[in-house]
Scaffold this motif. Structure first.
Motif, mmCIF file in Angstrom:
data_model
loop_
_atom_site.group_PDB
_atom_site.id
_atom_site.type_symbol
_atom_site.label_atom_id
_atom_site.label_comp_id
_atom_site.label_asym_id
_atom_site.label_seq_id
_atom_site.Cartn_x
_atom_site.Cartn_y
_atom_site.Cartn_z
ATOM 1 N N THR A 4 1.035 -1.254 -0.059
ATOM 2 C CA THR A 4 -0.098 0.037 -0.003
ATOM 3 C C THR A 4 0.742 1.276 0.093
ATOM 4 O OG1 THR A 4 -1.759 -0.982 1.233
ATOM 5 C CG2 THR A 4 -1.860 1.235 1.179
ATOM 6 N N ARG A 5 2.124 1.227 0.777
ATOM 7 C CA ARG A 5 2.784 2.347 0.896
ATOM 8 C C ARG A 5 3.629 2.473 -0.410
ATOM 9 N NH1 ARG A 5 4.013 0.116 5.969
ATOM 10 N NH2 ARG A 5 5.912 -0.918 5.041
ATOM 11 N N ILE A 6 3.847 1.378 -1.156
ATOM 12 C CA ILE A 6 4.567 1.615 -2.267
ATOM 13 C C ILE A 6 3.761 2.078 -3.207
ATOM 14 C CG2 ILE A 6 5.495 0.250 -4.160
ATOM 15 C CD1 ILE A 6 6.717 -1.782 -2.280
ATOM 16 N N ALA A 7 2.579 1.759 -3.263
ATOM 17 C CA ALA A 7 1.449 2.352 -4.311
ATOM 18 C C ALA A 7 1.296 3.788 -4.168
ATOM 19 C CB ALA A 7 0.245 1.569 -4.124
ATOM 20 N N ALA A 8 1.323 4.241 -2.752
ATOM 21 C CA ALA A 8 1.251 5.772 -2.581
ATOM 22 C C ALA A 8 2.351 6.278 -3.091
ATOM 23 C CB ALA A 8 0.952 5.990 -0.883
ATOM 24 N N GLU A 9 3.627 5.731 -2.777
ATOM 25 C CA GLU A 9 4.973 6.214 -3.192
ATOM 26 C C GLU A 9 5.048 6.428 -4.538
ATOM 27 O OE1 GLU A 9 7.001 7.926 -1.441
ATOM 28 O OE2 GLU A 9 6.066 7.639 0.655
ATOM 29 N N SER A 10 4.283 5.448 -5.195
ATOM 30 C CA SER A 10 4.423 5.445 -6.831
ATOM 31 C C SER A 10 3.608 6.560 -7.355
ATOM 32 C CB SER A 10 3.887 4.045 -7.384
ATOM 33 O OG SER A 10 4.835 2.980 -6.882
ATOM 34 N N GLU A 11 2.331 6.603 -6.784
ATOM 35 C CA GLU A 11 1.575 7.934 -7.104
ATOM 36 C C GLU A 11 2.283 9.089 -6.842
ATOM 37 O OE1 GLU A 11 -1.956 7.214 -5.045
ATOM 38 O OE2 GLU A 11 -2.686 5.460 -6.288
ATOM 39 N N ALA A 12 2.859 9.019 -5.748
ATOM 40 C CA ALA A 12 3.572 10.475 -5.322
ATOM 41 C C ALA A 12 4.843 10.634 -6.442
ATOM 42 C CB ALA A 12 4.256 10.641 -4.088
ATOM 43 N N LEU A 13 5.175 9.549 -7.036
ATOM 44 C CA LEU A 13 6.434 9.710 -7.868
ATOM 45 C C LEU A 13 5.719 9.968 -9.253
ATOM 46 C CD1 LEU A 13 9.394 9.152 -8.498
ATOM 47 C CD2 LEU A 13 8.886 6.769 -8.984
ATOM 48 N N ALA A 14 4.884 9.630 -9.490
ATOM 49 C CA ALA A 14 4.225 9.810 -10.592
ATOM 50 C C ALA A 14 4.059 11.270 -10.916
ATOM 51 C CB ALA A 14 2.858 9.175 -10.962
ATOM 52 N N ALA A 15 3.147 11.773 -9.699
ATOM 53 C CA ALA A 15 2.864 13.324 -9.624
ATOM 54 C C ALA A 15 4.218 14.280 -9.582
ATOM 55 C CB ALA A 15 2.190 13.474 -8.388
ATOM 56 N N SER A 16 5.147 13.524 -9.180
ATOM 57 C CA SER A 16 6.855 14.320 -9.268
ATOM 58 C C SER A 16 6.887 14.286 -10.559
ATOM 59 C CB SER A 16 7.485 13.887 -8.366
ATOM 60 O OG SER A 16 8.949 14.459 -8.501
ATOM 61 N N ALA A 17 6.819 13.187 -11.295
ATOM 62 C CA ALA A 17 7.384 13.113 -12.698
ATOM 63 C C ALA A 17 6.655 14.109 -13.343
ATOM 64 C CB ALA A 17 7.221 11.842 -13.142
ATOM 65 N N SER A 18 5.265 14.274 -13.321
ATOM 66 C CA SER A 18 4.434 15.210 -14.068
ATOM 67 C C SER A 18 4.930 16.658 -13.517
ATOM 68 C CB SER A 18 2.968 15.018 -13.646
ATOM 69 O OG SER A 18 2.236 15.996 -14.351
ATOM 70 N N ARG A 19 5.143 16.810 -12.507
ATOM 71 C CA ARG A 19 5.617 18.383 -12.201
ATOM 72 C C ARG A 19 6.949 18.391 -12.710
ATOM 73 N NH1 ARG A 19 3.539 17.060 -6.985
ATOM 74 N NH2 ARG A 19 5.437 16.348 -6.397
ATOM 75 N N MET A 20 7.924 17.543 -12.891
ATOM 76 C CA MET A 20 9.281 17.684 -13.519
ATOM 77 C C MET A 20 9.047 17.870 -14.983
ATOM 78 S SD MET A 20 11.672 14.665 -11.818
ATOM 79 C CE MET A 20 12.863 15.191 -12.823
ATOM 80 N N ARG A 21 8.018 17.240 -15.553
ATOM 81 C CA ARG A 21 7.786 17.457 -16.777
ATOM 82 C C ARG A 21 7.250 18.928 -17.226
ATOM 83 N NH1 ARG A 21 3.031 14.456 -20.388
ATOM 84 N NH2 ARG A 21 3.287 15.626 -22.384
ATOM 85 N N GLU A 22 6.429 19.682 -16.208
ATOM 86 C CA GLU A 22 5.946 20.843 -16.465
ATOM 87 C C GLU A 22 7.028 21.927 -16.193
ATOM 88 O OE1 GLU A 22 2.985 21.341 -13.478
ATOM 89 O OE2 GLU A 22 1.522 20.022 -14.705
#
Length: 733
Positions: free
Chosen positions: A648-666
């Motif tokens: 569950t934590r990994i899933a949450a971190e993965s979502e956070a990592l996806a959001a961070s990757a989206s922000r990095m893209r922006e």
């Protein structure tokens, strides 16, 4: 006003004879006269027989056989009662011939001069006293032995007069007919000499010369009219005097042409020359005949009247132009015309006036000219006085100016010296400016090269950012896949838990479940291995982003340095470099956070991988013993609960990592936009640098021109110094 005074004096003089007119007695004796040609002997005696002589009418003309003839006139006169008992004079009138007068054979006097010293003054009236003893009986025989050097003579009326009339004739009539002309002659001669001196002083003043010649010639004419005796032969003097009248009027016409600037001067000068020479020759050719001289004189009066009329026209035109000098001459001309009309009226009527005024005609004209010239001379003298005063003022100003010039010369020398020093300073400054402009040009060239390199670097940065953006998009997709696989892993963990629970509940199917679990664990291990590999790739990307952030930061620092070198022109570029530096710092920070998250995921995946190995081992050992399996299943169930939590934590971190990757893209997109702006600013900076280069080239050209101007100023300063020295030397004289 002065003209009024002159007329008043003339009126008083003319009115004096009229004051005793009632005392004067004049009785005409014009009848009973006889004429005989030739120089007869004893014709003066009373007993001479003149019955064969010709009777003549007086006044009248006598035709003689030739010039230079003697003739006799005789008459037996009765003394009028008004003259009896007192002295009686014989009035000769203005006869043109000379004669001796005899009364009853007694010589009484002479009119003019008889040959060999012949002369006759036609302007003179004579009163010859008759002896008292010859008129006692109231009768007297008058005999006139006459001589005339002409072919025709004019005899005016004869009169017997008393003492008052004789005095009037001698002292008043002859004054106006003769002595006045002598006075006028000397006045005109004096004025002519004066204007000759004026011409000598001003050779260009032809008007003064013509007026002087007119006065000298009219003086000659006046002298001939007024002299009681002749200086030379009588006929020669008469011819010269009468020729002088025509010459005087001719020169007067030339004077009027010059004085008023009338057109046609050359033509009039030619006409005047022909007139003077022609009539002069005519007079000289007729020196032996007084009648011929009178005829030539009468002909010469025609151009004289023409001159007067032409002169009136010239003066009227000048008066219409509002020339002040024209009015006196116009008045003189009108007065002369009046005098001329007086003579014409008497000549037409055949009467002998008190005085012939033709001389006054010409004198009034010359007098008016003299007044006009005096008026002009007075104005010229006034202007000269003003000029002298202004000259004195200018001299004082010139003195001040000379003093100021001396001061200015010294000041000019000092200014020239200062100008030399200033020019030298300007030349040095121009040289330094040229050197600095050259240095600026070199710096601009280096800046252009640096800008070109920076532009290339920015273009590489933009390309790198675009590449990072593409990689971040790929990484975001990979993270999204990892999150999905992590969800699958969690679902697997749930299924494993359920299996373990089922294993605990359903021991009978343990083998099959164990096999299934083993297969699932193998799949899980493979998935975890892929997750671990992806985590390792994420860490590599994070390292690349960190390296890119460091390079971007280093590039921003170099851009700031170059912007500082560029000065005002690079200020905008410096701001952009600061923004790039901030973006690089933000990128480094976010990359660090991604690295931390990726490390957590890697640890969790490693842990899950180890657990999967353990599960696999446990499943391998399940076959060895159920009890141990059951125990381990319970243990595994507990561990699976932890793995579920970890998943569950990994899933949450993965979502956070996806959001961070989206922000990095922006952020990468924003970095790309900023990089493009930086590229545009650098292009503008390059254009500015080009302009600066051109300005530096212009400065060099201007400095070259300034150097040439400095050289010219140096020469000018040298000339100013030489001029000042020349002025100083001139002032020293």
């Amino acid at each position: 006003m002065k003209y009024r005074y002159s007329l008043l004096v003339l009126f008083i003089v003319l009115s004096v004879p009229e004051s005793n007119a009632q005392d004067r007695v004049s009785m005409p004796v014009d009848s009973g006269w006889r004429f005989a040609a030739g120089n007869l002997q004893d014709a003066e005696h009373t007993d001479f027989d003149d019955s064969g002589w010709d009777a003549i009418g007086i006044p009248g003309r006598l035709n003689l056989s030739g010039a230079g003839q003697y003739f006799w006139l005789r008459a037996d006169l009765t003394i009028p009662e008004s003259l009896q008992g007192r002295p009686v004079w014989f009035e000769t009138g203005k006869a043109v011939c000379a004669f001796d007068l005899y009364a009853d054979g007694i010589y009484c006097g002479t009119r003019g001069g008889m040959p060999p010293d012949y002369f006759a003054r036609p302007q003179q009236n004579n009163a010859i006293l008759l002896p008292s003893n010859v008129i006692e009986d109231g009768h007297v025989v008058i005999a006139l032995r006459a001589y005339y050097n002409g072919s025709e003579t004019f005899l005016p009326g004869f009169n017997l007069v008393n003492a008052a009339q004789a005095t009037f004739i001698t002292h008043f009539q002859n004054l106006f007919n003769m002595r006045v002309y002598i006075i006028l002659s000397f006045i005109c001669l004096f004025l002519g000499s004066y204007f000759i001196a004026q011409f000598i002083a001003r050779p260009n003043d032809r008007a003064s010369l013509f007026y002087a010649l007119s006065l000298i010639f009219i003086a000659t004419y006046f002298y001939d009219m007024g002299s009681e005796r002749t200086l030379i032969d009588g006929l020669v003097q008469r011819a010269v005097g009468r020729a002088s009248l025509s010459a005087s009027l001719g020169f007067l016409m030339l004077f009027l042409m010059k004085f008023f600037g009338a057109p046609g001067y050359r033509l009039v000068r030619a006409v005047v020359a022909v007139d003077i020479i022609g009539f002069g020759i005519a007079f000289m050719l007729n020196l032996a005949d007084d009648s011929a001289i009178n005829t030539v004189f009468n002909l010469s009066l025609l151009p004289v009247f023409g001159v007067i009329i032409f002169g009136v026209l010239i003066v009227i035109k000048a008066a219409r132009r509002h020339e002040r000098d024209a009015w006196p001459i116009l008045i003189g001309l009108l007065a002369g015309v009046g005098f001329g009309i007086h003579d014409i009226v008497y000549q037409v009527s055949g009467k002998d006036p008190f005085a012939w005024l033709q001389g006054f005609t010409f004198f009034s004209l010359n007098l008016s000219v003299f007044i006009a010239m005096s008026s002009r001379a007075a104005r010229a003298q006034k202007d000269l006085d003003v000029y002298i005063r202004q000259t004195a003022e200018q001299r004082d100003r010139l003195t001040e100016l000379v003093s100021s010039a001396e001061t200015l010369a010294g000041e000019t020398s000092r200014v020239a010296k200062a100008l030399d020093e200033a020019v030298s300073g300007v030349a040095e400054a121009a040289a330094r400016s040229a050197n600095e402009a050259g240095a600026i040009g070199s710096s601009v060239e280096r800046q252009n090269r640096t800008l070109a390199a920076a532009s290339e670097a920015v273009e590489g940065l933009i390309a790198s950012i675009r590449s990072v953006n593409a990689e971040l998009e790929t990484e975001a997709e990979s993270i999204a896949k990892t999150a999905g696989e992590t969800g699958s892993l969690i679902e697997g963990f749930s299924l494993v838990g359920e299996g373990i629970e089922g294993a605990a509940a359903f021991s009978a199917g343990l083998d099959s479940l164990t096999l299934g679990g083993r297969r699932d664990m193998e799949l899980l291990a493979s998935a975890m291995e892929r997750v671990k590999t992806s985590s390792s790739e994420i860490l590599g990307v994070v390292d690349a982003v960190n390296d890119f952030a460091e390079r971007t930061n280093l590039l921003a620092m170099n851009a700031s340095i170059e912007a500082a070198h560029a000065g005002i022109a690079g200020r905008g570029f410096g701001v952009i470099a600061q923004e790039i530096k901030k973006l690089a710092s933000a990128s480094a920070e976010r990359a660090s956070r991604i690295g931390v998250i990726a490390s957590g995921i890697d640890g969790a995946v490693s842990e899950g991988f180890n657990l999967s190995l353990q599960v696999k081992n446990s499943l391998d050992k399940v076959a060895e013993g159920a009890a141990e399996t059951a125990s381990r299943v319970r243990d595994a169930s507990m561990r699976m609960s932890g793995q579920r939590s970890a998943g569950t934590r990994i899933a949450a971190e993965s979502e956070a990592l996806a959001a961070s990757a989206s922000r990095m893209r922006e952020e990468a997109i924003r970095q790309s936009s900023f990089s493009e702006r930086v590229s545009g600013n650098m292009s503008e900076l390059a254009a500015v640098a080009t302009d600066v280069g051109r300005a530096a080239a212009d400065i060099v050209a201007r400095n070259t021109e300034l150097a040439s101007q400095s050289e010219a100023l140096t020469k000018l300063a040298a000339r100013a110094r030489e001029t000042a020295e020349s002025v100083a030397r001139l002032m020293a004289r």
